[in-house]
Design an enzyme around this catalytic site. Structure first.
Site, PDB file in Angstrom:
ATOM      1  N   LYS A   6       0.824  -1.217   0.000  1.00  0.00           N
ATOM      2  CA  LYS A   6       0.000   0.000   0.000  1.00  0.00           C
ATOM      3  C   LYS A   6       0.849   1.255   0.000  1.00  0.00           C
ATOM      4  O   LYS A   6       0.475   2.265  -0.591  1.00  0.00           O
ATOM      5  CB  LYS A   6      -0.978   0.005   1.185  1.00  0.00           C
ATOM      6  CG  LYS A   6      -2.071  -1.037   1.012  1.00  0.00           C
ATOM      7  CD  LYS A   6      -3.400  -0.645   1.642  1.00  0.00           C
ATOM      8  CE  LYS A   6      -4.490  -1.585   1.144  1.00  0.00           C
ATOM      9  NZ  LYS A   6      -5.754  -1.477   1.795  1.00  0.00           N
TER      10      LYS A   6
ATOM     11  N   LYS B  65      -5.008  -8.424  -6.550  1.00  0.00           N
ATOM     12  CA  LYS B  65      -6.227  -8.642  -5.783  1.00  0.00           C
ATOM     13  C   LYS B  65      -7.355  -7.717  -6.277  1.00  0.00           C
ATOM     14  O   LYS B  65      -7.095  -6.549  -6.583  1.00  0.00           O
ATOM     15  CB  LYS B  65      -5.877  -8.316  -4.316  1.00  0.00           C
ATOM     16  CG  LYS B  65      -6.977  -8.512  -3.315  1.00  0.00           C
ATOM     17  CD  LYS B  65      -6.461  -8.178  -1.917  1.00  0.00           C
ATOM     18  CE  LYS B  65      -6.877  -6.780  -1.512  1.00  0.00           C
ATOM     19  NZ  LYS B  65      -7.573  -6.680  -0.246  1.00  0.00           N
TER      20      LYS B  65
ATOM     21  N   LYS C  74     -11.076  -2.279  -3.747  1.00  0.00           N
ATOM     22  CA  LYS C  74     -11.861  -1.038  -3.835  1.00  0.00           C
ATOM     23  C   LYS C  74     -11.006   0.115  -4.312  1.00  0.00           C
ATOM     24  O   LYS C  74     -11.493   1.071  -4.895  1.00  0.00           O
ATOM     25  CB  LYS C  74     -12.380  -0.651  -2.451  1.00  0.00           C
ATOM     26  CG  LYS C  74     -13.467  -1.526  -1.928  1.00  0.00           C
ATOM     27  CD  LYS C  74     -13.853  -1.093  -0.522  1.00  0.00           C
ATOM     28  CE  LYS C  74     -13.356  -2.088   0.471  1.00  0.00           C
ATOM     29  NZ  LYS C  74     -13.577  -1.757   1.856  1.00  0.00           N
TER      30      LYS C  74
HETATM   31  P1  ATP Z   1      -9.811  -3.449  -0.628  1.00  0.00           P
HETATM   32  O1  ATP Z   1      -8.467  -3.951  -1.030  1.00  0.00           O
HETATM   33  O2  ATP Z   1     -10.893  -3.907  -1.505  1.00  0.00           O
HETATM   34  O3  ATP Z   1      -9.818  -1.968  -0.405  1.00  0.00           O
HETATM   35  P2  ATP Z   1      -9.409  -4.334   1.970  1.00  0.00           P
HETATM   36  O4  ATP Z   1      -8.854  -5.714   1.979  1.00  0.00           O
HETATM   37  O5  ATP Z   1      -8.415  -3.261   2.080  1.00  0.00           O
HETATM   38  O6  ATP Z   1     -10.247  -4.136   0.697  1.00  0.00           O
HETATM   39  P3  ATP Z   1     -11.799  -4.553   3.613  1.00  0.00           P
HETATM   40  O7  ATP Z   1     -12.830  -3.988   2.731  1.00  0.00           O
HETATM   41  O8  ATP Z   1     -11.861  -4.190   5.030  1.00  0.00           O
HETATM   42  O9  ATP Z   1     -10.376  -4.122   3.192  1.00  0.00           O
HETATM   43  O10 ATP Z   1     -11.872  -6.132   3.480  1.00  0.00           O
HETATM   44  C1  ATP Z   1     -12.960  -6.827   4.058  1.00  0.00           C
HETATM   45  C2  ATP Z   1     -12.735  -8.293   3.953  1.00  0.00           C
HETATM   46  O11 ATP Z   1     -12.707  -8.674   2.574  1.00  0.00           O
HETATM   47  C3  ATP Z   1     -11.391  -8.759   4.542  1.00  0.00           C
HETATM   48  O12 ATP Z   1     -11.603  -9.930   5.285  1.00  0.00           O
HETATM   49  C4  ATP Z   1     -10.537  -9.031   3.346  1.00  0.00           C
HETATM   50  O13 ATP Z   1      -9.595 -10.041   3.585  1.00  0.00           O
HETATM   51  C5  ATP Z   1     -11.566  -9.471   2.316  1.00  0.00           C
HETATM   52  N1  ATP Z   1     -11.131  -9.202   0.938  1.00  0.00           N
HETATM   53  C6  ATP Z   1     -10.849  -7.996   0.396  1.00  0.00           C
HETATM   54  N2  ATP Z   1     -10.496  -8.112  -0.892  1.00  0.00           N
HETATM   55  C7  ATP Z   1     -10.568  -9.448  -1.183  1.00  0.00           C
HETATM   56  C8  ATP Z   1     -10.323 -10.221  -2.354  1.00  0.00           C
HETATM   57  N3  ATP Z   1      -9.955  -9.652  -3.478  1.00  0.00           N
HETATM   58  N4  ATP Z   1     -10.485 -11.558  -2.289  1.00  0.00           N
HETATM   59  C9  ATP Z   1     -10.876 -12.157  -1.127  1.00  0.00           C
HETATM   60  N5  ATP Z   1     -11.122 -11.486   0.016  1.00  0.00           N
HETATM   61  C10 ATP Z   1     -10.967 -10.155  -0.003  1.00  0.00           C
END
Ligand code: ATP
Ligand code: LTN
Length: 334
Positions: A114, A198, A201
């Site tokens: 990040k 991955k 968002k």
């Molecule tokens: P993003 O990368 O989408 O901003 P994030 O991982 O930073 O998301 P959260 O939205 O808090 O943060 O994630 C919520 C849940 O979704 C967590 O348990 C995370 O591990 C899971 N998650 C996020 N992206 C994925 C993905 N691409 N595949 C599987 N699980 C995911």
């Protein structure tokens, strides 16, 4: 003994298919099992580790609650609250930051990803964020934490922090050491534009993800444009290893239909991607459409969403404040 489940989701924009298949789908199953006490937290303190617009943040907090409910979490059964409404989280995070070691945090790959090349300019909060996550979990004596694959390292850090606190203060098993609950398969859904990244968002292109608020046309269009390769679908799943985009799309299909990857490969073996994509879109629309409609409806009922958060806050606050008090006593504060 009942299991205590805790997990958090950041209110940083539209939740997507990765969040759903990697985490929220699992939350719903855990919520439905009467052997579990579940706590689901909208982690707004984590969200501000990167800049947020205050109005958008408020909307996103409510929309995350709406998404939980639209996906099937029952607010009568599970506690749903927002992290900033329970001040014990911030306080416990400070106490635990004096237990966690720099060397441990320096190994966190999510921070490296990040922060990218600009490590000097990111917030201190982005760096210490896994300590706040440990506080979230340990304050509630969670026994199990359902998350996507990307959070595995943060959970290991949480376990290390719990054990070090217990040892340093001769506190026995004051902090429960939590177990991660990570799906064996399809725990990491990848971008529709790049099968090595991955689904996220924060990715600029909206075409890289399916949002849980996308309508039918958008879903069909995104799947049509999803990156694939020029080969047909193989006859066995081993041949997918070097084909990340094909593997991801078949993984999404399998996860949505509760099939194994081998079963999905068999279903489409030898066919080209346009035929497979048509079926994938259909399955996605069937799953996402009702969720999307419900989110939109719930978003119009702010009072209902705020009531759920207030109810959750009352229950969570009592629990967390008690645990924090005991932490303070153990540390030696008067
Ligand atoms: P993003 O990368 O989408 O901003 P994030 O991982 O930073 O998301 P959260 O939205 O808090 O943060 O994630 C919520 C849940 O979704 C967590 O348990 C995370 O591990 C899971 N998650 C996020 N992206 C994925 C993905 N691409 N595949 C599987 N699980 C995911
Ligand atoms: N760091 C997680 C969100 C999160 C969380 C938690 C998950 C914050 N606190 C406690 C499980 C338990 C993320 O970015 N997905």
């Amino acid at each position: 003994m009942k299991k205590r489940i805790f997990s958090g989701v950041q209110p940083t924009g539209n939740l997507h298919l990765g969040n759903y298949l990697g985490a929220i789908k699992n939350f719903v199953e855990l919520n439905n099992d009467n052997n579990n006490d579940c706590i689901f937290c909208v982690v707004d303190l984590h969200a501000i580790t990167v800049k947020q617009d205050p109005k958008e943040l408020r909307d996103n907090i409510r929309e995350t609650v709406a998404t939980f409910i639209a996906c099937g979490i029952n607010p009568e059964k599970s506690i749903i609250f927002n992290q900033s409404s329970v001040s014990a989280h911030s306080e416990a995070a400070w106490l635990l930051s004096c237990v966690a070691r720099m060397g441990w945090l320096n190994r966190m790959t999510q921070f490296k990803e990040k922060a990218g090349k600009d490590k000097e300019k990111v917030s201190v909060g982005l760096y210490s964020y896994p300590i706040l996550m440990a506080a979230d979990i340990l304050l509630y004596e969670a026994t199990h934490v359902p998350v996507g694959e990307d959070q595995k390292q943060h959970l290991e850090l949480c376990r290390d922090i719990a054990q070090k606190f217990n040892n340093d203060y001769f506190a026995g098993d004051f902090f429960k050491v939590p177990e991660p609950l990570i799906q064996k398969e399809f725990s990491r859904i990848m971008s529709l534009k790049d099968g090595t990244k991955k689904m996220s968002k924060s990715e600029l292109s909206d075409l890289s993800r399916i949002n849980l608020t996308d309508d039918e046309n958008l879903i069909i269009n995104k799947i049509k444009k999803a990156k694939t390769d020029s080969l047909p679908i193989p006859s066995n799943s081993k041949e997918l290893e070097m084909r990340p985009e094909a593997k991801n799309l078949l993984g999404i299909y399998s996860s949505l239909t509760n099939l194994s990857i081998d079963e999905s490969v068999k279903e489409f073996s030898g066919k080209n991607f346009s035929q497979f994509k048509e079926k994938l879109s259909q399955v996605l629309v069937e799953k996402i459409n009702p969720i999307s409609d419900k989110i939109k409806k719930l978003n119009n009922d702010k009072e209902y969403l705020d009531r759920i958060l207030l109810n959750g806050q009352k229950k969570a606050n009592e629990f967390a404040t008690n645990k924090l008090k005991k932490m303070q006593e153990i540390i030696g504060f008067l």
